[in-house]
Design a protein around this motif. Structure first.
Motif, mmCIF file in Angstrom:
data_model
loop_
_atom_site.group_PDB
_atom_site.id
_atom_site.type_symbol
_atom_site.label_atom_id
_atom_site.label_comp_id
_atom_site.label_asym_id
_atom_site.label_seq_id
_atom_site.Cartn_x
_atom_site.Cartn_y
_atom_site.Cartn_z
ATOM 1 N N ASP A 38 -44.307 -23.452 -0.250
ATOM 2 C CA ASP A 38 -44.010 -23.087 1.134
ATOM 3 C C ASP A 38 -43.993 -24.337 1.998
ATOM 4 O O ASP A 38 -44.605 -25.364 1.649
ATOM 5 N N ARG A 195 -38.292 -18.910 -7.944
ATOM 6 C CA ARG A 195 -38.405 -17.451 -7.918
ATOM 7 C C ARG A 195 -37.592 -16.802 -9.029
ATOM 8 O O ARG A 195 -37.987 -15.765 -9.575
ATOM 9 N N LEU A 461 -39.490 -13.390 8.783
ATOM 10 C CA LEU A 461 -38.633 -13.284 7.609
ATOM 11 C C LEU A 461 -37.232 -13.810 7.888
ATOM 12 O O LEU A 461 -36.603 -14.448 7.039
ATOM 13 N N TRP A 465 -38.746 -18.549 7.025
ATOM 14 C CA TRP A 465 -38.949 -18.685 5.582
ATOM 15 C C TRP A 465 -40.253 -18.029 5.106
ATOM 16 O O TRP A 465 -40.863 -18.455 4.127
ATOM 17 N N GLU A 467 -42.482 -15.604 3.075
ATOM 18 C CA GLU A 467 -42.316 -14.860 1.825
ATOM 19 C C GLU A 467 -43.587 -14.150 1.381
ATOM 20 O O GLU A 467 -43.528 -13.010 0.947
ATOM 21 N N GLY A 498 -39.718 -7.092 0.080
ATOM 22 C CA GLY A 498 -38.592 -8.016 0.113
ATOM 23 C C GLY A 498 -37.520 -7.700 1.144
ATOM 24 O O GLY A 498 -36.506 -8.373 1.202
#
Length: 500
Positions: A38, A195, A461, A465, A467, A498
């Motif tokens: 991150d 990911r 979101l 960025w 998550e 998500g």
């Protein structure tokens, strides 16, 4: 495997990497930044959270660094008044402290070196008659007060990334550099999305290594070049205790080993105490505070404060690794906090710029100097621009945070004052992007607990960025200190879904 082409590829999403990406994008260059975790996921969120000249650096005759940092303090106060704000420091004077004459001379220099404009000058204080002395032991009768600034370090990183993206940069989090090699006058870099495992090939005119404590490892293991400068890795750890002070002042404690320890107001109900300096032979997989460091910091507090603390009182701790330039000093406290930039461009080949060292306060001028150094390799770039520019959210009325807060409360009278302050401090003028046309708390969407609503999570979101739950609780905010278990569970479920 996809393929892209840019002017500048920056590896590392800390304060230096995002600062360079922002500066370069604002000069009209095509920019990509990759960060394996991150934004601000390591050193840049584990700082003492200060924008300061570094009063103690004067002892090591680092006058140029102090002057540079103090000038940048003024720049950042203007650029991000919601994320950087003044803080008064109390420096108690005791029998084991540095001589009073030395401190007076040091503070006089500190007041004058950086062209102080917004902050008050230092002064001596009778701690017996001042409220700030009420929490200290009786032996500390006199001291000094001086001003520096506090910063939300992780949000400052995110703000730079947002500005870079707004100016056209591509910001890739959870994306690592697999390899980079010179090929046909460019760098050919392979990136992997952690990911899903997908890889991307990027052709770039310039490669910037801003990987912080991993910068040397990156040059050795993943970039086909020769390492020429060694980093010195020094771990700095902090503890968080229930609030030790009565007001909003900070304390600078002169420890018996000659180091200084900060006691800083933190998240209204806590005090942040740090830092330690422990040299590391190599970068560990995980960075944590040791029991010896906890004892060291508690001991510093107990030498000064009436209220005694013990390791069992620590409610949170964190540690980060500072990548310092190896200047052959034996004492880690004496190692320079200035930065070094190593430009590797043999025989006109594609340049590699490695950024070594530095500190939170000087990231902007570091970025500016990096682009100046790369100028001959990027002739289409325009000139410097960041000295007068504000960061996203920083366009406050007259640069006044309290004025912004008053305006937000007037526009949204139903908003609880504590929530209004938290949102305004985190997002500045962009708070209105979160609140929009809401006419009540219900209009902010699902409430996950502890004042966290869907409107904020959705904004993060889309624009920041976000998550994982840790991204939110420990970097986009510091609500991890107070969030209930149910809140954390609901946020984790929301972010695992998500949906944006």
């Amino acid at each position: 495997m996809q393929s892209q082409s840019v002017d500048l590829l920056v590896v590392g999403g800390g304060i230096n990497g995002t600062g360079i990406a922002r500066d370069a994008a604002g000069r009209g260059l095509s920019v990509m930044l990759c960060e394996r975790d991150d934004l601000a996921g390591a050193t840049s969120s584990a700082s003492s959270k200060l924008i300061h000249g570094g009063l103690r650096y004067l002892e090591h005759y680092e006058f140029a660094l102090v002057r540079k940092a103090l000038k940048e303090r003024e720049v950042l106060l203007r650029a991000a008044p919601h994320l950087v704000w003044p803080l008064e420091f109390v420096l108690p004077q005791g029998l084991a402290s540095r001589p009073g004459w030395m401190l007076r001379i040091g503070l006089l220099l500190y007041d004058r070196l950086g062209g102080r404009q917004k902050l008050p000058r230092s002064r001596s204080v009778n701690l017996r008659g001042d409220p700030a002395g009420g929490v200290l032991k009786d032996e500390f009768r006199r001291g000094f007060v001086y001003a520096d600034c506090w910063a939300d370090d992780a949000r400052l990183v995110v703000a730079n990334a947002m500005d870079a993206a707004a100016r056209g940069a591509t910001i890739l989090t959870r994306t690592e550099l697999v390899s980079a090699a010179r090929e046909a006058g460019q760098w050919r870099a392979v990136l992997r999305d952690r990911r899903n495992g997908r890889t991307t090939t990027v052709a770039t005119r310039v490669l910037v290594n801003a990987a912080g404590p991993w910068a040397a490892d990156l040059m050795t293991d993943r970039i086909q070049t020769t390492e020429r400068d060694r980093l010195r890795l020094v771990k700095g750890s902090h503890i968080v205790l229930p609030r030790l002070t009565r007001g909003d002042e900070a304390y600078l404690l002169q420890n018996t080993d000659g180091r200084v320890v900060f006691v800083l107001p933190f998240q209204e109900r806590y005090s942040l105490v740090g830092t330690t300096e422990v040299e590391l032979p190599e970068m560990p997989d995980t960075v944590t505070i040791s029991p010896e460091e906890v004892d060291y910091l508690c001991g510093a507090v107990n030498r000064y404060f009436r209220k005694s603390v013990a390791p069992s009182d620590v409610v949170w701790s964190f540690a980060g690794v500072r990548p310092l330039v190896d200047d052959a000093e034996n004492d880690p406290s004496s190692v320079t906090r200035d930065f070094l930039m190593d430009l590797d461009a043999p025989h006109g080949e594609a340049p590699l710029l490695s950024v070594l060292g530095g500190k939170l306060t000087t990231y902007r001028v570091l970025s500016e100097q990096a682009l100046a150094l790369l100028g001959p390799h990027l002739p289409n770039a325009s000139g410097p621009w960041t000295a007068q520019a504000v960061l996203p959210g920083g366009d406050l009325p007259e640069g006044d945070f309290e004025r912004l807060l008053a305006d937000i409360l007037n526009e949204y009278p139903w908003l609880p004052s504590g929530l209004a302050r938290r949102l305004s401090r985190s997002y500045g003028s962009r708070t209105r992007m979160i609140l929009g046309k809401a006419g009540s708390l219900d209009d902010l969407g699902a409430h996950y607990g502890d004042g966290v609503y869907e409107a904020e999570i959705g904004y993060l979101l889309r624009h920041e960025w976000l998550e994982t739950v840790d991204d939110f609780l420990w970097r986009r905010s510091k609500l991890g200190l107070v969030a209930a278990a149910d809140t954390v569970a609901r946020l984790r479920a929301r972010l695992t879904s998500g949906t944006g």
